[in-house]
Design a protein around this motif. Structure first.
Motif, mmCIF file in Angstrom:
data_model
loop_
_atom_site.group_PDB
_atom_site.id
_atom_site.type_symbol
_atom_site.label_atom_id
_atom_site.label_comp_id
_atom_site.label_asym_id
_atom_site.label_seq_id
_atom_site.Cartn_x
_atom_site.Cartn_y
_atom_site.Cartn_z
ATOM 1 N N ALA A 1 0.854 -1.197 0.000
ATOM 2 C CA ALA A 1 0.000 0.000 0.000
ATOM 3 C C ALA A 1 0.882 1.235 0.000
ATOM 4 N N ALA A 2 0.439 2.251 -0.715
ATOM 5 C CA ALA A 2 1.162 3.526 -0.725
ATOM 6 C C ALA A 2 1.013 4.198 0.637
ATOM 7 N N VAL A 3 2.022 4.949 1.026
ATOM 8 C CA VAL A 3 1.949 5.746 2.252
ATOM 9 C C VAL A 3 2.063 7.211 1.834
ATOM 10 N N ASN A 4 1.080 8.010 2.207
ATOM 11 C CA ASN A 4 1.022 9.416 1.792
ATOM 12 C C ASN A 4 1.187 9.562 0.278
ATOM 13 N N GLY A 5 0.580 8.655 -0.472
ATOM 14 C CA GLY A 5 0.561 8.803 -1.917
ATOM 15 C C GLY A 5 1.723 8.187 -2.673
ATOM 16 N N SER A 6 2.794 7.806 -1.967
ATOM 17 C CA SER A 6 3.887 7.175 -2.727
ATOM 18 C C SER A 6 4.327 5.870 -2.074
ATOM 19 N N LEU A 7 5.148 5.133 -2.800
ATOM 20 C CA LEU A 7 5.569 3.818 -2.325
ATOM 21 C C LEU A 7 6.555 3.938 -1.178
ATOM 22 N N PRO A 8 6.361 3.183 -0.097
ATOM 23 C CA PRO A 8 7.377 3.173 0.953
ATOM 24 C C PRO A 8 8.578 2.335 0.510
ATOM 25 N N LYS A 9 9.736 2.594 1.145
ATOM 26 C CA LYS A 9 10.953 1.842 0.836
ATOM 27 C C LYS A 9 10.713 0.334 1.016
ATOM 28 N N ALA B 1 10.749 -11.082 -3.558
ATOM 29 C CA ALA B 1 9.921 -11.767 -4.561
ATOM 30 C C ALA B 1 10.806 -12.341 -5.667
ATOM 31 N N ARG B 2 11.813 -11.588 -6.093
ATOM 32 C CA ARG B 2 12.706 -12.093 -7.143
ATOM 33 C C ARG B 2 13.496 -13.300 -6.656
ATOM 34 N N GLU B 3 13.946 -13.258 -5.388
ATOM 35 C CA GLU B 3 14.668 -14.421 -4.840
ATOM 36 C C GLU B 3 13.772 -15.651 -4.821
ATOM 37 N N LEU B 4 12.524 -15.441 -4.420
ATOM 38 C CA LEU B 4 11.583 -16.561 -4.328
ATOM 39 C C LEU B 4 11.197 -17.069 -5.713
ATOM 40 N N ALA B 5 11.142 -16.146 -6.678
ATOM 41 C CA ALA B 5 10.655 -16.510 -8.015
ATOM 42 C C ALA B 5 11.693 -17.329 -8.772
ATOM 43 N N GLY B 6 12.969 -17.076 -8.530
ATOM 44 C CA GLY B 6 14.014 -17.780 -9.257
ATOM 45 C C GLY B 6 13.805 -17.710 -10.754
ATOM 46 N N GLY B 7 13.458 -16.537 -11.283
ATOM 47 C CA GLY B 7 13.266 -16.390 -12.726
ATOM 48 C C GLY B 7 11.810 -16.425 -13.151
ATOM 49 N N ALA B 8 10.949 -17.005 -12.321
ATOM 50 C CA ALA B 8 9.512 -17.032 -12.639
ATOM 51 C C ALA B 8 8.944 -15.614 -12.516
ATOM 52 N N PRO B 9 7.759 -15.357 -13.087
ATOM 53 C CA PRO B 9 7.226 -14.000 -13.090
ATOM 54 C C PRO B 9 6.857 -13.475 -11.694
ATOM 55 N N VAL B 10 6.992 -12.159 -11.573
ATOM 56 C CA VAL B 10 6.613 -11.466 -10.344
ATOM 57 C C VAL B 10 5.545 -10.446 -10.710
ATOM 58 N N ALA B 11 4.529 -10.314 -9.878
ATOM 59 C CA ALA B 11 3.494 -9.304 -10.086
ATOM 60 C C ALA B 11 3.271 -8.572 -8.772
ATOM 61 N N ALA B 12 2.553 -7.449 -8.861
ATOM 62 C CA ALA B 12 2.296 -6.689 -7.641
ATOM 63 C C ALA B 12 0.893 -6.121 -7.652
ATOM 64 N N ALA B 13 0.318 -5.986 -6.458
ATOM 65 C CA ALA B 13 -0.963 -5.298 -6.286
ATOM 66 C C ALA B 13 -0.706 -4.148 -5.329
ATOM 67 N N VAL B 14 -1.086 -2.940 -5.740
ATOM 68 C CA VAL B 14 -0.786 -1.749 -4.956
ATOM 69 C C VAL B 14 -2.066 -1.014 -4.601
ATOM 70 N N VAL B 15 -2.268 -0.746 -3.315
ATOM 71 C CA VAL B 15 -3.384 0.092 -2.896
ATOM 72 C C VAL B 15 -2.885 1.526 -2.853
ATOM 73 N N GLY B 16 -3.644 2.429 -3.446
ATOM 74 C CA GLY B 16 -3.227 3.829 -3.420
ATOM 75 C C GLY B 16 -3.332 4.424 -4.800
ATOM 76 N N PRO B 17 -2.819 5.635 -4.976
ATOM 77 C CA PRO B 17 -2.950 6.295 -6.279
ATOM 78 C C PRO B 17 -2.219 5.531 -7.375
ATOM 79 N N GLU B 18 -2.655 5.710 -8.604
ATOM 80 C CA GLU B 18 -2.056 4.976 -9.710
ATOM 81 C C GLU B 18 -0.573 5.302 -9.864
#
Ligand SMILES: Cc1cc2nc3c(=O)[nH]c(=O)nc-3n(C[C@H](O)[C@H](O)[C@H](O)COP(=O)(O)OP(=O)(O)OC[C@H]3O[C@@H](n4cnc5c(N)ncnc54)[C@H](O)[C@@H]3O)c2cc1C
Ligand SMILES: Nc1ncnc2c1ncn2[C@@H]1O[C@H](COP(=O)(O)O)[C@@H](O)[C@H]1O
Lengths: 251, 319
Positions: free
Chosen positions: B7-15, B24-41
């Protein structure tokens, strides 16, 4: 109404934790009811003292030694207790499924769970239990009021605090600041010995299939310099700054 | 497919959201990664600089953000994308949602992890026993998994520009909004964020009063460009806001330098700072437990030593 307070028995905060090849070794360690769980017992008692008609049931899942912590909850003011006695190590999600079965059978309206107990450092049990039961929850709760069949709470969030209103039944996880737990009195410790402590087994409650298991435990050690800097305030401070800059290289 | 939920904090992505990409990349080992973000586009677009597929979650039910509504939204995105691993931050929001999501998906939960590995099954490391023990947890079987990631442990990922953002409108049930949110108070900001600070100056009851805390800690924090932390005793006394509390029931920090002033070193406090790279303590009691874990210690009165350190820092920076 019926309130269930879930509790764990954990090593005393001052106890020295050791680990061998098989993981953490707890023999010889002093155990106590978890501080976070005491807040739940205390809050339930305060609801009764505020005039609500409540039955307070302490609920614990763990080995035989947990009985002592359960007796503490009874001495504090819980009316009776249920102990799901098992030596099997279960993760928080698996525990939530077992405990939910007891909560359902008891027909409880409100369940307190410690926010983050001092053995597994997990904050998952409360929300997981609420989900299994299909109930709402409030986590890291610092204030709680019962009004007209709903709970009004204040709880900590990532960037501050917020007030919530939750319909009952609900799960509430505790936090330091919720209250100041009382100490059990000697007469109440004696009385607690005669209160009902029912034993249940995992099998009776449908068993448990944990999806994770702990395969290794090591004591976290970090080399520290342990250097005490002598001298008056000004010279010790100057030496500290020099060491931080030249030796530790963090300035 | 590995799905990041954030989720965004004050409109932008937190660190912490970017740290999730590393995991996610470590877990994926090359497989695709996706994200769902709550907050402004715009926040979703930011993440699309790292992740190929981003879903921007927008619905009136997600404002204010509640655990049950986010659980439902995360479950629906995971179903749409066929994700069997969901990664969230182990902040308060993540710790509230992840257990629910794990129950709903019949998934294993790996909580507050500091390391992950996938060779020979999914494993993670995490702390237990008030952060005195590091344990390795293994997922039994190969089913769905929900992972929460301890903030400020994993490095930031390299950018992978060119990801796409698509809106996603979850459908909610009555239970998702049955908790009503009243008044909210955000912690006062201004100074460098405690969790992200390279140096932290922390004060305990030994500082004596709220005024002394401000007078002794703030100049030092300014000189070091440091964040300010406090013990529970200080927060309970009302000297500093709860957002600055470090420990079992507060924040967990691991800066390069942690300077503890008038702090006894109770395990509940240590569990929030014992991973700091260099620990310094000033305490008038030579037997205070904090001295067992210091790199450098000064036995003395903070009223004298703290200003002396500030002066020495100024001198060193001037020269
Ligand atoms: C369930 C639970 C959760 C908790 N969670 C947290 C948590 O998240 N964070 C946390 O911090 N605590 C937590 N605590 C509380 C913790 O146990 C300690 O009580 C607390 O950390 C003590 O704070 P302190 O060091 O500021 O105060 P004290 O323990 O009172 O220490 C003050 C120190 O200052 C020194 N001192 C006094 N005067 C001077 C002077 N003039 N100059 C130099 N030194 C001086 C003293 O020697 C002493 O060592 C928790 C407790 C429980 C039971
Ligand atoms: N740096 C690391 N990063 C990720 N996983 C790790 C790391 N170190 C150890 N592990 C995990 O912990 C398990 C035990 O590691 P070890 O302590 O090296 O035997 C390994 O199988 C890994 O799954």
């Amino acid at each position: 109404m019926k309130i269930i307070t879930v509790l764990k028995q954990v090593p005393d905060a001052e106890a020295r934790i050791r680990a061998g090849s098989g993981g953490v070794e707890l023999d010889g360690v002093t155990f106590v009811i978890d501080g976070m769980d005491e807040y739940g017992v205390e809050e339930a008692i305060r609801l009764r003292e505020a005039g609500h008609d409540v039955e307070i049931v302490a609920l614990a899942l763990g080995p035989a030694r947990y009985e002592e912590a359960i007796r503490t909850a009874l001495a504090l003011g819980a009316d009776r207790a249920v102990h799901v006695e098992t030596d099997v190590e279960l993760d928080p999600i698996a525990q939530a499924r077992v405990l939910a079965e007891v909560v359902r059978q008891e027909g409880a309206d409100l369940v307190f769970v410690g926010g983050k107990q001092a053995d597994w450092d997990s904050a998952a049990l409360g929300p997981a239990l609420a989900e299994v039961l299909g109930w709402p929850h409030s986590d890291w709760t610092t204030e709680l009021k019962l009004a007209g069949g709903a709970l009004e709470v204040r709880h900590d969030t990532d960037d501050g605090q917020e007030s919530l209103t939750l319909p009952l039944p609900a799960v509430v996880t505790t936090q330091q600041g919720l209250n100041e737990p009382r100490y059990p009195t000697l007469p109440n410790i004696m009385k607690a010995k005669r209160k009902e402590l029912a034993k249940r087994s995992l099998d009776e409650l449908g068993g448990a299939q944990p999806l994770t298991r702990v395969v290794a435990q090591e004591i976290q050690t970090r080399e520290r310099r342990g250097r005490i800097i002598e001298g008056d305030a000004a010279s010790a401070a100057a030496e500290l700054v020099r060491l931080l800059r030249d030796e530790a290289k963090v300035l | 497919m590995i799905l990041i939920v954030t989720a965004a904090v004050n409109g932008s992505l937190p660190k912490s959201a970017l740290e999730l990409v590393t995991v996610a990349r470590e877990l994926a080992g090359g497989a695709p990664v996706a994200a769902a973000v709550v907050g402004p586009e715009a926040a979703a677009a930011q993440l699309a600089g790292y992740v190929p597929q981003v879903r921007s979650l927008q619905a009136p039910e997600l404002e204010p953000l509640r655990a049950e509504a986010l659980t439902t939204a995360a479950q629906q995105v995971a179903a749409e994308l066929g994700a069997n691993t969901v990664v969230m931050s182990a902040n308060r929001l993540g710790q509230s949602v992840a257990p629910r999501l794990a129950v709903r998906l019949g998934a294993a939960l790996l909580e507050d992890v500091i390391a992950v590995s996938t060779d020979g099954g999914l494993r993670a490391k995490r702390y237990s026993y008030l952060a005195r023990v590091t344990e390795t947890v293994e997922v039994a079987g190969g089913g769905a998994t929900v992972v929460t990631v301890k903030p400020n442990v994993f490095p930031l990922p390299e950018a992978q520009p060119g990801g796409s953002v698509a809106p996603f409108a979850p459908t909610f049930g009555a239970q998702d909004t049955r908790v009503t949110v009243g008044e909210r108070s955000a912690a006062a900001g201004g100074r460098v964020k405690l969790e992200e600070a390279k140096a932290v100056v922390a004060g305990g009851r030994g500082l004596g009063s709220a005024e002394a805390f401000d007078q002794l800690v703030e100049p030092l924090a300014d000189a070091l460009g440091a964040g300010i932390a406090a013990t529970r005793a200080v927060v309970d006394a009302g000297w500093r806001p709860y957002a600055e509390q470090v420990g079992q029931t507060g924040k967990s920090v691991a800066p390069d330098l942690y300077l503890a002033l008038g702090i006894s070193g109770a395990v509940q406090h240590l569990s929030g700072m014992n991973r700091s790279k260099v620990i310094v303590a000033v305490n008038k009691d030579a037997d205070a437990p904090i001295f067992k874990i210091v790199d450098y210690g000064i036995v003395g009165d903070v009223a004298q030593v703290a200003p002396a350190i500030a002066a020495a820092l100024e001198e060193s920076q001037g020269s």
